[in-house]
Design a protein around this motif. Structure first.
Motif, short mmCIF file in Angstrom:
data_model
loop_
_atom_site.label_atom_id
_atom_site.label_comp_id
_atom_site.label_asym_id
_atom_site.label_seq_id
_atom_site.Cartn_x
_atom_site.Cartn_y
_atom_site.Cartn_z
N ALA A 145 88.40 -20.42 29.68
CA ALA A 145 89.49 -19.45 29.56
C ALA A 145 88.93 -18.08 29.22
O ALA A 145 87.89 -17.96 28.58
CB ALA A 145 90.49 -19.90 28.50
N ILE A 146 89.64 -17.06 29.68
CA ILE A 146 89.36 -15.68 29.31
C ILE A 146 90.65 -15.10 28.75
O ILE A 146 91.74 -15.36 29.27
CB ILE A 146 88.90 -14.83 30.51
CG1 ILE A 146 87.66 -15.43 31.17
CG2 ILE A 146 88.62 -13.39 30.09
CD1 ILE A 146 87.27 -14.73 32.46
N ALA B 255 86.42 -20.30 25.34
CA ALA B 255 87.34 -19.18 25.54
C ALA B 255 86.60 -17.88 25.24
O ALA B 255 86.06 -17.70 24.15
CB ALA B 255 88.55 -19.32 24.63
N ARG B 256 86.56 -16.98 26.22
CA ARG B 256 85.79 -15.75 26.11
C ARG B 256 86.74 -14.55 26.21
O ARG B 256 87.87 -14.68 26.67
CB ARG B 256 84.71 -15.70 27.19
CG ARG B 256 83.85 -16.96 27.17
CD ARG B 256 82.69 -16.92 28.12
NE ARG B 256 81.98 -18.20 28.11
CZ ARG B 256 80.80 -18.41 28.69
NH1 ARG B 256 80.20 -17.42 29.34
NH2 ARG B 256 80.22 -19.59 28.62
N VAL B 257 86.26 -13.39 25.78
CA VAL B 257 87.13 -12.21 25.66
C VAL B 257 86.69 -11.10 26.59
O VAL B 257 85.52 -10.70 26.60
CB VAL B 257 87.13 -11.69 24.20
CG1 VAL B 257 87.92 -10.38 24.09
CG2 VAL B 257 87.72 -12.74 23.26
N VAL C 49 81.47 -3.81 31.88
CA VAL C 49 80.60 -4.66 32.70
C VAL C 49 80.04 -5.84 31.92
O VAL C 49 80.08 -6.99 32.38
CB VAL C 49 79.46 -3.82 33.31
CG1 VAL C 49 78.45 -4.72 34.01
CG2 VAL C 49 80.00 -2.77 34.26
N ALA C 50 79.52 -5.58 30.74
CA ALA C 50 78.89 -6.66 29.96
C ALA C 50 79.90 -7.75 29.62
O ALA C 50 79.60 -8.95 29.72
CB ALA C 50 78.25 -6.09 28.70
N ALA C 51 81.10 -7.36 29.20
CA ALA C 51 82.10 -8.35 28.83
C ALA C 51 82.53 -9.19 30.03
O ALA C 51 82.68 -10.41 29.94
CB ALA C 51 83.31 -7.65 28.21
N ILE C 52 82.71 -8.54 31.19
CA ILE C 52 83.11 -9.29 32.39
C ILE C 52 82.00 -10.21 32.86
O ILE C 52 82.24 -11.39 33.20
CB ILE C 52 83.53 -8.31 33.50
CG1 ILE C 52 84.81 -7.57 33.09
CG2 ILE C 52 83.77 -9.06 34.82
CD1 ILE C 52 85.21 -6.46 34.06
N ARG C 53 80.79 -9.70 32.87
CA ARG C 53 79.67 -10.56 33.29
C ARG C 53 79.53 -11.77 32.38
O ARG C 53 79.34 -12.91 32.85
CB ARG C 53 78.38 -9.73 33.27
CG ARG C 53 77.17 -10.49 33.79
CD ARG C 53 75.94 -9.59 33.84
NE ARG C 53 75.96 -8.70 35.01
CZ ARG C 53 75.82 -7.38 34.95
NH1 ARG C 53 75.68 -6.78 33.78
NH2 ARG C 53 75.82 -6.68 36.07
N ARG C 54 79.65 -11.57 31.07
CA ARG C 54 79.54 -12.67 30.11
C ARG C 54 80.67 -13.68 30.29
O ARG C 54 80.46 -14.88 30.22
CB ARG C 54 79.55 -12.10 28.70
CG ARG C 54 79.32 -13.12 27.58
CD ARG C 54 79.01 -12.41 26.27
NE ARG C 54 80.00 -11.38 25.94
CZ ARG C 54 79.76 -10.10 25.91
NH1 ARG C 54 78.56 -9.62 26.20
NH2 ARG C 54 80.72 -9.23 25.58
N VAL D 82 82.71 -14.22 33.05
CA VAL D 82 82.93 -14.80 34.38
C VAL D 82 81.69 -15.49 34.93
O VAL D 82 81.78 -16.54 35.55
CB VAL D 82 83.42 -13.71 35.35
CG1 VAL D 82 83.60 -14.26 36.76
CG2 VAL D 82 84.73 -13.09 34.86
N LEU D 83 80.52 -14.90 34.70
CA LEU D 83 79.31 -15.36 35.39
C LEU D 83 78.38 -16.20 34.53
O LEU D 83 77.71 -17.09 35.06
CB LEU D 83 78.54 -14.16 35.95
CG LEU D 83 79.28 -13.32 37.00
CD1 LEU D 83 78.37 -12.21 37.51
CD2 LEU D 83 79.75 -14.20 38.16
N GLU D 84 78.30 -15.94 33.25
CA GLU D 84 77.28 -16.63 32.44
C GLU D 84 77.73 -18.05 32.10
O GLU D 84 78.89 -18.31 31.86
CB GLU D 84 77.01 -15.84 31.15
CG GLU D 84 76.31 -14.51 31.39
CD GLU D 84 76.00 -13.78 30.11
OE1 GLU D 84 76.25 -14.33 29.03
OE2 GLU D 84 75.49 -12.64 30.19
N ASP D 85 76.75 -18.95 32.06
CA ASP D 85 77.02 -20.34 31.68
C ASP D 85 77.22 -20.44 30.18
O ASP D 85 76.84 -19.54 29.43
CB ASP D 85 75.86 -21.24 32.10
CG ASP D 85 75.75 -21.33 33.62
OD1 ASP D 85 76.80 -21.26 34.27
OD2 ASP D 85 74.63 -21.45 34.13
#
Length: 389
Positions: free
Chosen positions: A163-164, A183-185, A379-384, A386-389
């Protein structure tokens, strides 16, 4: 507030691309493909949680490409999207057989499927609180609607792997109440179009030395009538202030009904129709003070701070209830004010009496909004998320 040289905009939705163009945008070669899905395009959740995200990815993340899709897209379009996407982000969409099939297919192909939610609307244990907070009548029809709405959102959340959401308080509720531990922000933030028009508004205010037209505008930009209980918190204080200060003007945007306590002041209340998201920035910028009263409960603690940064980026000062997101964004007395429910009249009286301090506070609110909530800085928040495991 004077705003010379910033006319009302001729506006067209920037996300009004056809399905073929959106598929082509998603399928650019050599990149990680991120597809956003929402029930329908609108200027609220879709704009913040889909369109803005794709804008950042396409402009600032060379390893990825993104686009957005809707329930109204043809089945063939959604099937092609599900096949092509490496990551599928479902934004606050309600369960349907078609959506279930799309998510199931994406997961069969080994894709990452993420649920993005911007409110406490995934727990049936909180439906009663949600309805009370939104001033919904407790009728049988409303019980049926809201339990069905929340239940369908929760059903889709159960199908996703992550979740985001918009702040860490709501992320904690997702971990506590929802079926996903991860769950990430990514906060809500200002897009490129908002930044452009807001820059013109702020430049005009600076050029005039934050000059006023002799009146002091208190703005309440709620949009929907569901904020009636929030506005009740401040209505009595506003009536007392209007009675004492003839130069005060109350500006109400959207569908809010004027409470009875304010009816004696019809010539001091400006009503604005619903605004598109760019012209809203101009309307906020024309007000010196932005009012954000909120009930204090677990539902409102899950709200984002967008009412602060939409005002701050146009040099308008925010007074807000001390809910979680506003406590994170506002440094009381430096870039805005946090106001407890019983203190609105006293605090507003103090601010009205010290308008000489307004330019410095407005500049501080502008800097906070630009540094933390502009699209270039996400950028950093979205990459973390959506993309990072």
């Amino acid at each position: 507030m004077f705003l010379h040289g910033v006319p009302r905009l001729d506006y067209a939705d920037p996300w009004a691309l056809g399905a073929d163009a959106r598929l082509a945008q998603l399928c650019r070669p050599g990149r990680i493909r991120i597809a956003y899905y929402y029930d329908h395009p609108d200027g609220s959740t879709f704009r913040y949680r889909c369109y803005n995200m794709a804008q950042v990815i396409n402009a600032r993340m060379p390893e990825a490409t993104a686009s957005w899709f809707f329930q109204a897209d043809e089945a063939a379009v959604l099937d092609r999207m599900a096949e092509a996407a490496d990551v599928l982000v479902i934004a606050r969409a309600r369960y349907s057989e078609r959506l279930n099939r799309m998510i199931t297919r994406a997961r069969q192909l080994g894709r990452r499927v993420i649920y993005d939610v911007d409110d406490l609307v995934f727990s049936i244990d909180h439906v009663h609180l949600l309805m009370n907070s939104l001033d919904q009548e407790l009728t049988e029809a409303n019980w049926m609607y809201w339990f069905g709405y929340v239940g369908r959102l929760a059903a889709v959340l159960h199908l996703c792997q992550r979740a985001i959401t918009t702040n860490d308080f709501l992320a904690a509720r997702l971990r506590e109440l929802g079926p996903v531990a991860d769950a990430r922000v990514v906060p809500n933030f200002l897009n490129r179009e908002q930044m452009a028009v807001s820059g013109r508004v702020m430049a005009a205010k600076r050029a005039s030395g934050f000059a006023r037209d002799g009146r002091l505008h208190l703005g309440y930009f709620s949009g929907s009538p569901s904020h009636a209980r929030d506005f009740e918190i401040v209505a009595g204080s506003l009536a007392a202030l209007l009675r004492r200060h003839p130069h005060l003007v109350l500006r109400l945007a959207g569908y809010l009904q004027v409470p009875a306590v304010l009816e004696p002041y019809p010539d001091r209340i400006e009503r604005l129709p619903m605004q598109d998201f760019c012209n809203l920035q101009r309307a906020i910028g024309e007000s010196e003070i932005n009012l954000v009263p909120l009930q204090e409960n677990v539902f409102t603690h899950c709200k984002s701070e967008l009412k602060f940064f939409e005002a701050g980026i146009v040099g308008t000062l925010t007074l807000a209830s001390p809910c979680h997101a506003f406590r994170q964004a506002i440094r009381d007395g430096e870039n805005g004010y946090l106001v407890r429910a019983m203190d609105w009249e006293e605090r507003l009286e103090s601010v009205i009496g010290r308008m000489d301090a307004y330019p410095a506070l407005a500049e501080a609110a502008f800097l906070s909004s630009r540094e933390h909530y502009s699209w270039e800085h996400q950028v950093a928040a979205i990459r973390r998320a959506v993309l990072e495991d």
